[in-house]
Design an enzyme around this catalytic site. Structure first.
Site, mmCIF file in Angstrom:
data_model
loop_
_atom_site.group_PDB
_atom_site.id
_atom_site.type_symbol
_atom_site.label_atom_id
_atom_site.label_comp_id
_atom_site.label_asym_id
_atom_site.label_seq_id
_atom_site.Cartn_x
_atom_site.Cartn_y
_atom_site.Cartn_z
ATOM 1 N N ASN A 107 0.829 -1.196 0.147
ATOM 2 C CA ASN A 107 0.178 -0.078 -0.058
ATOM 3 C C ASN A 107 0.757 1.256 -0.055
ATOM 4 O O ASN A 107 1.930 1.176 -0.385
ATOM 5 C CB ASN A 107 -0.975 0.006 1.215
ATOM 6 C CG ASN A 107 -2.301 0.445 0.787
ATOM 7 O OD1 ASN A 107 -2.488 1.630 0.061
ATOM 8 N ND2 ASN A 107 -3.450 -0.152 0.923
ATOM 9 N N HIS A 133 3.395 0.004 -2.701
ATOM 10 C CA HIS A 133 3.872 -1.364 -2.688
ATOM 11 C C HIS A 133 5.294 -1.499 -2.742
ATOM 12 O O HIS A 133 5.853 -2.379 -3.683
ATOM 13 C CB HIS A 133 3.250 -2.047 -4.188
ATOM 14 C CG HIS A 133 1.788 -2.115 -3.821
ATOM 15 N ND1 HIS A 133 0.935 -2.271 -2.654
ATOM 16 C CD2 HIS A 133 0.580 -2.059 -4.806
ATOM 17 C CE1 HIS A 133 -0.215 -2.348 -2.673
ATOM 18 N NE2 HIS A 133 -0.386 -2.425 -4.000
ATOM 19 N N HIS A 188 -1.374 -9.823 -3.408
ATOM 20 C CA HIS A 188 -2.004 -8.925 -4.349
ATOM 21 C C HIS A 188 -2.730 -9.750 -5.618
ATOM 22 O O HIS A 188 -2.789 -9.100 -6.670
ATOM 23 C CB HIS A 188 -1.135 -7.628 -4.908
ATOM 24 C CG HIS A 188 -1.993 -6.432 -5.408
ATOM 25 N ND1 HIS A 188 -3.045 -6.837 -6.562
ATOM 26 C CD2 HIS A 188 -1.742 -5.387 -4.899
ATOM 27 C CE1 HIS A 188 -3.436 -5.251 -6.299
ATOM 28 N NE2 HIS A 188 -2.716 -4.561 -5.635
ATOM 29 N N TYR A 222 -5.796 -10.826 -7.926
ATOM 30 C CA TYR A 222 -7.026 -10.432 -8.133
ATOM 31 C C TYR A 222 -7.866 -11.586 -8.388
ATOM 32 O O TYR A 222 -7.512 -12.543 -9.230
ATOM 33 C CB TYR A 222 -7.157 -9.621 -9.641
ATOM 34 C CG TYR A 222 -6.261 -8.317 -9.403
ATOM 35 C CD1 TYR A 222 -6.964 -7.002 -9.855
ATOM 36 C CD2 TYR A 222 -4.667 -8.306 -9.557
ATOM 37 C CE1 TYR A 222 -6.369 -5.932 -9.994
ATOM 38 C CE2 TYR A 222 -4.216 -7.059 -9.542
ATOM 39 C CZ TYR A 222 -4.905 -5.935 -9.749
ATOM 40 O OH TYR A 222 -4.237 -4.579 -9.750
ATOM 41 N N GLN A 264 -7.481 -4.410 2.434
ATOM 42 C CA GLN A 264 -7.795 -3.357 1.032
ATOM 43 C C GLN A 264 -8.604 -3.937 0.092
ATOM 44 O O GLN A 264 -8.274 -4.854 -0.378
ATOM 45 C CB GLN A 264 -6.246 -2.782 0.356
ATOM 46 C CG GLN A 264 -6.695 -1.682 -0.509
ATOM 47 C CD GLN A 264 -6.631 -0.223 0.287
ATOM 48 O OE1 GLN A 264 -6.261 -0.151 1.185
ATOM 49 N NE2 GLN A 264 -6.687 0.716 -0.536
ATOM 50 N N GLU A 272 -6.910 -7.492 0.206
ATOM 51 C CA GLU A 272 -5.346 -7.533 0.449
ATOM 52 C C GLU A 272 -5.252 -7.376 1.983
ATOM 53 O O GLU A 272 -5.412 -6.213 2.509
ATOM 54 C CB GLU A 272 -4.497 -6.398 -0.219
ATOM 55 C CG GLU A 272 -4.654 -6.285 -1.743
ATOM 56 C CD GLU A 272 -4.395 -5.048 -2.342
ATOM 57 O OE1 GLU A 272 -3.228 -4.406 -1.930
ATOM 58 O OE2 GLU A 272 -5.255 -4.554 -3.240
#
Length: 380
Positions: free
Chosen positions: A97, A123, A197, A199, A309, A337
């Site tokens: 982040n 990141h 991370h 998706y 997140q 996350e």
């Protein structure tokens, strides 16, 4: 939701002798270093992890009819990870982040970081851990196949103090669960925040469907609003009465276009940190649940981290071609996350991101999959 806790704590029985772990070449970096891919399988789930960025490249999960599909975004070849990284499945750090203005102070000294997100560091900077070749340290088959990867970040890399030794272990810890554990140690005081991370698209990354009709639950009473550069203001705002209230399952598309909320406008969708706890915990707690009524797939994310997140792939712009040959567009995947709060090194009220010699940073994340009842095929 009651089943998630028993599963992540090991209550599920794992059949013996079904687990497999193997490694194979995945590509070669421009400097000649080889990159390998590890495949873990337990008869229900199949995970593929590449050493570049210690990234989860693929995760095959069955739907309610038993048909498996890859539910994480990623690429078919190494060149694409180098050309358009997008953090697909990556292990991100040294600090996941954002950190305001790429600066923080520790013991009276100010450290200047590489900035790569407007004025901020995101990141880990321009060449964070997602852009490093990790070492495959250990591979194990059996009932709970696993792989451990490690990376040693030298003192001063991207501006961070201390030589940091990071490790991540991916384990198929139950027939329906992928467990990820991050640890790190240092030789001098530093800050650290490691997470994954990935998706997710429970319809399948090659399905041509976005995640907008999928339902999300996040058991958080508060979130941390951000300024125009996506840095938290320091407030912990209640989710009640806002587009960020996911305490009951909510279809993503229901409020993602709410132009009356400046937070939605600034992030071009969802890209917010939700408060799960005041500090990291020893035990796992639920971070989020995602349901896809069409396929019946359900994902429950648990963690020891205090925040999560929630990001809806707002910056995916149809320039990245995924594993199935389809371009990834906005909202073709979502990320949950688990991590420390953004900008914690500059915001004491958020706790501490400090790691000292002799201590160990730890973040455990579990992804548990199940299916909805055959009758539940509608978006609510």
């Amino acid at each position: 939701m009651q089943g998630w806790k028993a599963a992540v704590l090991g209550a599920c029985t794992v059949a013996a002798a079904v687990g497999e772990a193997s490694r194979a070449p995945f590509g070669t970096l421009p400097d000649g270093r080889p990159v390998e891919e590890v495949t873990l399988s337990n008869g229900t789930l199949t995970a593929r992890i590449i050493a570049w960025g210690a990234a989860l490249r693929a995760l095959h999960v069955p739907d309610r009819d038993g048909h498996a599909a890859d539910v994480v975004l990623g690429y078919a070849d190494l060149a694409s990870y180098l050309d358009k990284p997008n953090y697909f499945g990556a292990s991100v750090g040294r600090y996941a982040n954002r950190i305001r203005d790429g600066r923080f102070s520790l013991d009276g000294k100010t450290y200047t970081l590489a900035t790569n997100d407007g004025p901020n560091s995101l990141h880990g900077g321009k060449e964070g851990f997602d852009k490093k070749l990790w070492t495959i340290a250990h591979l194990e088959g059996g009932a709970t196949p696993s792989v451990t990867l490690s990376y040693v970040s030298p003192d001063g890399e991207e501006g961070y103090p201390g030589t940091l030794t990071a490790r991540v272990t991916y384990t198929l810890s139950a027939p329906d669960t992928l467990r990820i554990e991050y640890t790190a140690t240092t030789d001098k005081p530093t800050v650290v925040n490691l997470t994954n991370h990935s998706y997710f698209n429970l319809a399948g990354e090659g399905s041509s469907r976005s995640v907008l009709d999928q339902r999300v639950l996040i058991p958080a009473e508060q979130y941390t609003p951000v300024d125009a550069t996506q840095i938290p203001t320091g407030e912990r705002a209640p989710v009640a009465g806002t587009p960020f209230d996911f305490r009951a399952p909510e279809v993503i598309d229901a409020r993602i276009r709410d132009g009356r909320d400046v937070q939605i406008v600034r992030a071009h969708g969802y890209d917010q940190n939700f408060v799960l706890a005041d500090a990291p915990t020893d035990a796992l707690h639920l971070a989020g649940r995602v349901e896809d009524p069409a396929s019946g797939r359900v994902l429950e994310v648990a963690t020891t981290a205090p925040g999560v997140q929630f990001y809806t792939g707002n910056m995916l712009d149809a320039t990245a071609v995924g594993k199935s040959g389809l371009v990834y567009r906005q909202s073709d995947g979502l990320a949950l996350e688990p991590e420390l709060f953004p900008d914690t090194p500059n915001q004491p009220a958020f706790g501490s991101a400090r790691l000292d010699p002799g201590g160990t940073f730890r973040n455990v994340i579990t992804y548990r999959f199940s299916t909805l009842a055959p009758t539940d095929r509608t978006v609510r």
